[in-house]
Write a protein that holds these residues in place. Structure first.
Motif, PDB file in Angstrom:
ATOM      1  N   GLY A 321      44.532  35.084  24.445  1.00 56.44           N
ATOM      2  CA  GLY A 321      43.872  35.058  25.748  1.00 56.44           C
ATOM      3  C   GLY A 321      44.748  35.709  26.796  1.00 56.44           C
ATOM      4  O   GLY A 321      45.962  35.787  26.636  1.00 56.44           O
ATOM      5  N   VAL A 322      44.131  36.211  27.856  1.00 57.66           N
ATOM      6  CA  VAL A 322      44.887  36.810  28.962  1.00 57.66           C
ATOM      7  C   VAL A 322      44.472  36.117  30.246  1.00 57.66           C
ATOM      8  O   VAL A 322      43.285  35.933  30.515  1.00 57.66           O
ATOM      9  N   VAL A 323      45.462  35.741  31.019  1.00 56.18           N
ATOM     10  CA  VAL A 323      45.203  35.094  32.305  1.00 56.18           C
ATOM     11  C   VAL A 323      45.533  36.082  33.412  1.00 56.18           C
ATOM     12  O   VAL A 323      46.554  36.761  33.354  1.00 56.18           O
ATOM     13  N   LEU A 324      44.661  36.154  34.421  1.00 55.93           N
ATOM     14  CA  LEU A 324      44.920  37.070  35.536  1.00 55.93           C
ATOM     15  C   LEU A 324      45.388  36.306  36.755  1.00 55.93           C
ATOM     16  O   LEU A 324      44.824  35.275  37.103  1.00 55.93           O
ATOM     17  N   VAL A 325      46.411  36.829  37.393  1.00 61.66           N
ATOM     18  CA  VAL A 325      46.927  36.202  38.595  1.00 61.66           C
ATOM     19  C   VAL A 325      47.089  37.259  39.674  1.00 61.66           C
ATOM     20  O   VAL A 325      47.479  38.385  39.398  1.00 61.66           O
ATOM     21  N   GLY A 326      46.775  36.873  40.914  1.00 59.78           N
ATOM     22  CA  GLY A 326      46.999  37.800  42.023  1.00 59.78           C
ATOM     23  C   GLY A 326      45.717  38.455  42.465  1.00 59.78           C
ATOM     24  O   GLY A 326      44.902  38.899  41.660  1.00 59.78           O
ATOM     25  N   GLY A 327      45.548  38.519  43.790  1.00 58.98           N
ATOM     26  CA  GLY A 327      44.327  39.090  44.348  1.00 58.98           C
ATOM     27  C   GLY A 327      44.000  40.483  43.841  1.00 58.98           C
ATOM     28  O   GLY A 327      42.834  40.841  43.664  1.00 58.98           O
ATOM     29  N   ALA A 328      45.041  41.278  43.601  1.00 62.11           N
ATOM     30  CA  ALA A 328      44.794  42.663  43.182  1.00 62.11           C
ATOM     31  C   ALA A 328      44.083  42.736  41.833  1.00 62.11           C
ATOM     32  O   ALA A 328      43.483  43.768  41.503  1.00 62.11           O
ATOM     33  N   THR A 329      44.102  41.648  41.071  1.00 60.24           N
ATOM     34  CA  THR A 329      43.435  41.693  39.760  1.00 60.24           C
ATOM     35  C   THR A 329      41.922  41.586  39.882  1.00 60.24           C
ATOM     36  O   THR A 329      41.216  41.647  38.875  1.00 60.24           O
ATOM     37  N   ARG A 330      41.435  41.403  41.105  1.00 58.66           N
ATOM     38  CA  ARG A 330      39.990  41.394  41.276  1.00 58.66           C
ATOM     39  C   ARG A 330      39.427  42.807  41.181  1.00 58.66           C
ATOM     40  O   ARG A 330      38.243  42.996  40.919  1.00 58.66           O
ATOM     41  N   THR A 331      40.286  43.788  41.386  1.00 59.71           N
ATOM     42  CA  THR A 331      39.847  45.185  41.346  1.00 59.71           C
ATOM     43  C   THR A 331      39.275  45.497  39.969  1.00 59.71           C
ATOM     44  O   THR A 331      39.950  45.302  38.958  1.00 59.71           O
ATOM     45  N   LEU A 347      40.699  35.820  31.158  1.00 60.07           N
ATOM     46  CA  LEU A 347      40.212  34.554  31.692  1.00 60.07           C
ATOM     47  C   LEU A 347      40.291  34.598  33.201  1.00 60.07           C
ATOM     48  O   LEU A 347      41.319  34.970  33.762  1.00 60.07           O
ATOM     49  N   THR A 348      39.213  34.226  33.851  1.00 60.61           N
ATOM     50  CA  THR A 348      39.234  34.307  35.303  1.00 60.61           C
ATOM     51  C   THR A 348      38.637  33.067  35.948  1.00 60.61           C
ATOM     52  O   THR A 348      38.223  33.087  37.093  1.00 60.61           O
ATOM     53  N   ASP A 349      38.578  31.954  35.203  1.00 62.29           N
ATOM     54  CA  ASP A 349      37.937  30.754  35.747  1.00 62.29           C
ATOM     55  C   ASP A 349      38.577  30.279  37.035  1.00 62.29           C
ATOM     56  O   ASP A 349      37.910  29.781  37.920  1.00 62.29           O
ATOM     57  N   LEU A 350      39.900  30.386  37.065  1.00 60.97           N
ATOM     58  CA  LEU A 350      40.574  29.911  38.266  1.00 60.97           C
ATOM     59  C   LEU A 350      40.742  31.057  39.250  1.00 60.97           C
ATOM     60  O   LEU A 350      40.914  32.203  38.865  1.00 60.97           O
TER      61      LEU A 350
END
Lengths: 628, 207, 153
Positions: A321-331, A347-350
């Motif tokens: 699994g991969v977790v994304l952190v940081g606003g820039a990952t919304r791009t 994973l982007t649930d949070l």
């Protein structure tokens, strides 16, 4: 109420969170109802610094006195700060610690002090929300932060009057926030693209143990870089009047506009903007998502190398699994890139903006309670530690990605007869020559007993603690004396300097806090009085005259205290009123429940009951003695 | 022999006690502890990897400094020392090369003394060939060849691991075989370098 | 302090890289390794009828100091007799290249390589080897004592 807090001290925004009574991590409100506190500090000449959205708004007109992205300067020495980070700020690089020169040269502050201002605001907000000063706290740092950057962060915490229980790596914090919800088992990658830093970590989660296998990053790569590229392009095309060398103020305005445009393009395919900039400039822009992606592709590509390195170092080919952190990952482009790199949907649930703060809160709560049975974090040191040997070559003593805490020892001997001292230069990095690595500290060893050359056996122990910070100690073996080491960190503040700053700031801070508490408790007092008044209106008949008189007397005492300036007195009177009216509240409850069962809805009366929550619990046994 | 006593409640303890049975305070590492005993394992080469990891995690849970964030300074210091030792022990025991070298060290053989030159002519001849093939593949940027070389070197490493495992099974390995074991470990070092250089080269060439 | 110029020169422009025919009866081949870092050093000499070294070649895989050390030694032995070549000490190499203490063992390796090459040639000519490479201790030990690191396990 639990008081430990977790803080995400970010490049662009900072947050504070805690774990509530129901064991849920929650982000607290700061800065006028928002959960994000912009990491901006504005220094008004001769006044107090302003922190947050208000400060950020000052940036276009007062770019030199508004410090944005101070995280990029933490733990950096003179000459270390890259040209693209300097921006328009002026620096005083004469001393060991770099300072920012403000207010036309009349004021100079270290990045540590600037960060401390941000932390103070977070601390105050937490105190208000939690009804008291926070206990311990956990502050997050990029996993790739070196020793100097970590020490600087810890110093900033101390300066802000916080008890820093632990520094926590941001990717690990994110994994912690996710892991508890999902109770997962497997290997995960955390892709953390913040405003100014990029970290990728590979972790193994198994039965509540989070073991970091590897961590790689770039401390100068983030969403800010996107914004700068976009701003430059937009100015080239749509800046009026045309200006090849726009002033710092105009630049700032353009970058701020670029950030908004970039964010809009997440949801929309095309964005048109017509923005007024300082000094009579105007920016007319039209940008499509495709154009944005073409612009930022090279920056996003720079994240590939570290990801591949991290997988290699971890000895892992595929992740679960991969977790994304940081606003820039919304791009959208970033998400596609991550999907391609790791072969799966991230994973982007949070919320990527708050996940780090939530994880920090979880850890803070755990530490405050002496650690949890079910969760354990095993983190690593991101960069190798080494010592400079004669000839400028580095001998590595603790390898990167070693689990911390870790230690290593070395033996030295003397070169000259009667030599009583030694200088040890510790560096961090992977290169072969010391000058290509980061200088951490020069330790001066004093007090080696004078002996012929080559006889003394000096054993030096390097220990990296759970925060990833280095401690050095030394012993002379032939005589067995434990020698005192004078430690001179290369870029940090010395103990004395931090103490001095603390002393200077403490009084100021205390006054501030007292004022805030006063306001808070007055508000609470009003609430209690108001709800009692309306309760008397509805159910006054439930009380005998004597009982009523007793409550009235205490309410009078409370009103008097509220007119004064001692918040502790208000607090005490509130408790007294509580105790006196407890029986009243219980009777009201009985009455309304009976009525509900007789066909009336409890909802109608719920509000008036809830107004006095202390009636529902029996919190303090000794208050029961206070008769009505 | 004098038994150690608890620094907090002065109860007499068994050597190697982790937590005082009476007051539960963490105790310092005993001088007689080695990496194997720290993890509750026998001093031998054969090892169940899953078992090792389980032991490491169990001990980490109770020893990690995070469990002592609110304890008194002495406890915090001891937990830091213990956790550090534990991490070192795990690092050494989980890699077969480090484990073997450690066993040799415990038996008194200094494996990689700086001054000793390696006399293993046939092996070195072969190494020259490996190195030349690697240099060629690197200069050609031949990713396939580099990956092949890395795979072959890894296969050799597995063979050496098996050889070493066999040697340690001899009851008198420490008197009869230390030099042979050390020689195998030296050979492993050569192959490790080849794997690292080949894989790094393949990654670089792939871009 | 940084790498000395001479060291950098020998590393960037090594002299005498290559091979001689191992089967040639006039060629002596020394092949040595350093297990601590995984260096491999091959040094070959071609000796004429008068016992003078006419040519020397080396092939070294390892760090810069190892390459430079072997390059230097092949330069030095050319024109020397076999006995003169045996007098080359690692300390000479280390001093000439200004090797940092952690790299002293590279000079030791070069000394052992030339001794092995000579021993090989001597064996081919039915001569008893003058010196066995492993037996040279003296200076090496003293140099190791001073300022060389021993990392604790």
């Amino acid at each position: 109420m639990p008081r430990a807090i977790g803080i995400d001290l970010g490049t662009t925004n900072s947050l504070v969170a805690h774990v509530d009574e129901r064991n849920r991590p929650q982000v607290l409100e700061v800065d006028g109802g928002s959960r994000l506190l912009p990491s901006a500090v504005y220094y008004d000449a001769g006044g107090d610094p302003e922190v947050g959205a208000g400060a950020k708004r000052r940036a276009p007109e007062r770019p030199l006195d508004t410090i944005l992205s101070v995280k990029r300067f933490m733990g950096r020495g003179p000459g270390d700060i890259r040209p693209e980070d300097r921006g328009i700020y002026r620096f005083d690089e004469a001393g060991a610690v770099v300072k920012l020169v403000l207010n036309g040269g009349t004021r100079a502050v270290t990045p540590i002090e600037v960060s401390a201002e941000i932390l103070r605001v977070l601390k105050r907000s937490a105190a208000e929300a939690l009804g008291g000063a926070p206990g311990g706290c956990v502050i997050t740092v990029p996993a790739y932060f070196d020793d100097a950057q970590r020490q600087a962060t810890k110093d900033a915490g101390r300066l802000a009057g916080l008890e820093v229980l632990r520094l926590l790596n941001e990717p690990t914090a994110a994994a912690l926030a996710y892991g508890l919800d999902k109770r997962s088992r497997g290997v995960f990658a955390v892709y953390d693209l913040g405003g100014g830093t990029f970290d990728v970590s590979i972790l193994r989660l198994d039965g509540g143990v989070f073991e970091v296998l590897s961590t790689v990053g770039d401390t100068h790569l983030g969403g800010d870089d996107f914004d700068r590229l976009v701003a430059r392009k937009l100015m080239q095309e749509g800046l009026t009047p045309v200006n090849d060398a726009p002033s710092p103020a105009v630049l700032r305005g353009a970058v701020a506009a670029a950030q908004k445009i970039r964010e809009e393009l997440t949801a929309h395919e095309v964005v048109e903007a017509d923005v007024e900039l300082p000094e009579g400039h105007r920016l007319r822009a039209r940008l499509t998502r495709a154009e944005l992606e073409a612009l930022i592709q090279p920056v996003v590509d720079r994240t590939t190398g570290p990801c591949e390195s991290a997988l290699r170092d971890a000895n892992v080919v595929k992740v679960d699994g991969v977790v994304l952190v940081g606003g820039a990952t919304r791009t959208p482009l970033v998400r596609r890139h991550v999907r391609r790199l790791f072969g799966q949907e991230p994973l982007t649930d949070l919320d990527p903006d708050t996940v780090v703060a939530l994880g920090a809160a979880v850890q803070a709560d755990a530490l405050d309670r002496g650690g949890r049975e079910d969760v354990l974090l095993l983190d690593v040191i991101p960069l190798s530690l080494g010592v400079e040997m004669m000839g400028g070559v580095v001998e590595k003593i603790i390898m990167r990605n070693s689990t911390i805490p870790a230690s290593a020892t070395q033996q030295f001997t003397t070169y000259a007869d009667g030599q009583t001292g030694m200088v040890v230069h510790v560096v961090q990095g992977e290169r072969e020559l010391a000058r290509d690595c980061r200088s951490l500290a020069r330790f001066t060893l004093k007090g080696i007993p004078p002996m012929p050359a080559g006889i003394a056996r000096v054993e030096i122990t390097y220990a990296v603690d759970a925060d990833g910070i280095l401690q050095v100690s030394a012993r002379e073996l032939t005589t067995g004396i434990e020698q005192k080491i004078q430690v001179k960190p290369t870029y940090g503040l010395t103990e004395e300097e931090v103490e001095q700053m603390l002393v200077e700031s403490i009084e100021h801070a205390e006054e501030d806090v007292t004022q805030r508490f006063l306001v808070e408790w007055r508000v609470e007092g009003d609430r209690i009085l108001g709800s009692l008044e309306s309760a008397f209106g509805l159910d006054g008949g439930l009380l005998s005259d004597a009982e009523r008189a007793a409550i009235d007397e205490r309410m009078r005492g409370l009103r008097d205290a509220m007119a004064g300036t001692d918040y502790l007195a208000i607090k005490a009177w509130i408790e007294s009123v509580d105790a006196a009216s407890k029986a009243f509240a219980e009777r009201r409850m009985d009455k309304h429940i009976r009525q509900a069962m007789a066909g009336h809805r409890v909802q109608e009366f719920a509000e008036s009951i809830v107004e006095h929550p202390r009636a529902t619990g029996s919190k303090d046994g000794d208050l029961e003695d206070e008769g009505t | 022999m004098r038994h150690p006593t608890c620094w907090s409640c002065e109860l007499e303890l068994e050597s190697g006690t982790l937590f005082c049975p009476r007051c539960r305070k963490i105790q310092p590492v005993a001088r007689t502890e080695d990496y194997f005993s720290l993890l509750g394992l026998q001093r031998e080469f054969a090892l169940d990897r899953a078992d090792l990891e389980r032991r490491f995690r169990e001990l980490s849970r109770v020893l990690h400094p995070d469990r002592f964030a609110r304890a008194e300074p002495r406890e915090r210091r001891l937990s830091l020392e213990r956790a550090t030792r534990l991490n070192d022990a795990f690092r050494y025991l989980k890699d077969w090369r480090l484990r073997a070298a450690y066993l040799l060290k415990l038996a008194g053989t200094d494996v990689f003394s700086e001054g000793r030159t390696f006399a293993d002519p046939e092996f070195l001849e072969e190494q020259l060939e490996w190195r030349e093939a690697l240099a060629l593949a690197l200069s050609d940027g031949d990713v396939e060849a580099l990956r092949r070389i890395a795979r072959a070197a890894r296969a050799r490493l597995e063979g050496i691991e098996a050889e070493v495992g066999g040697m340690f099974e001899d009851d008198h390995w420490f008197s009869e075989l230390p030099v042979e074991i050390a020689r195998r470990l030296s050979r492993a070092r050569y192959y490790d370098n080849i794997v690292a250089d080949a894989e790094r080269g393949a990654a670089a060439a792939g871009h | 302090m940084s790498y000395s110029e001479k060291l950098l020169d020998h590393y960037e422009n090594p002299r005498n890289v290559g091979s001689l025919d191992k089967g040639d009866p006039d060629v002596g081949t020394g092949l040595v390794g350093a297990p601590a870092c995984g260096d491999v050093m091959k040094l070959q000499i071609k000796v004429n009828g008068e016992g003078v070294i006419e040519d020397a070649k080396f092939k070294t895989f390892g760090c810069g100091s190892a390459i430079a050390s072997s390059s230097l030694v092949t330069e030095w032995v050319k024109g020397k007799t076999v006995d003169e070549a045996l007098t080359i000490k690692n300390t000479d190499v280390a001093n000439e290249l200004n090797l940092p203490p952690v790299k002293i063992h590279c000079s030791v390796l070069a000394e052992d390589a030339i001794k092995a090459a000579v021993a090989d040639w001597q064996k081919k000519h039915g001569l008893a080897p003058t010196v066995k490479p492993d037996t040279v201790q003296g200076d090496r030990a003293a140099l190791l004592e001073r300022g060389v690191l021993k990392s604790g396990i």
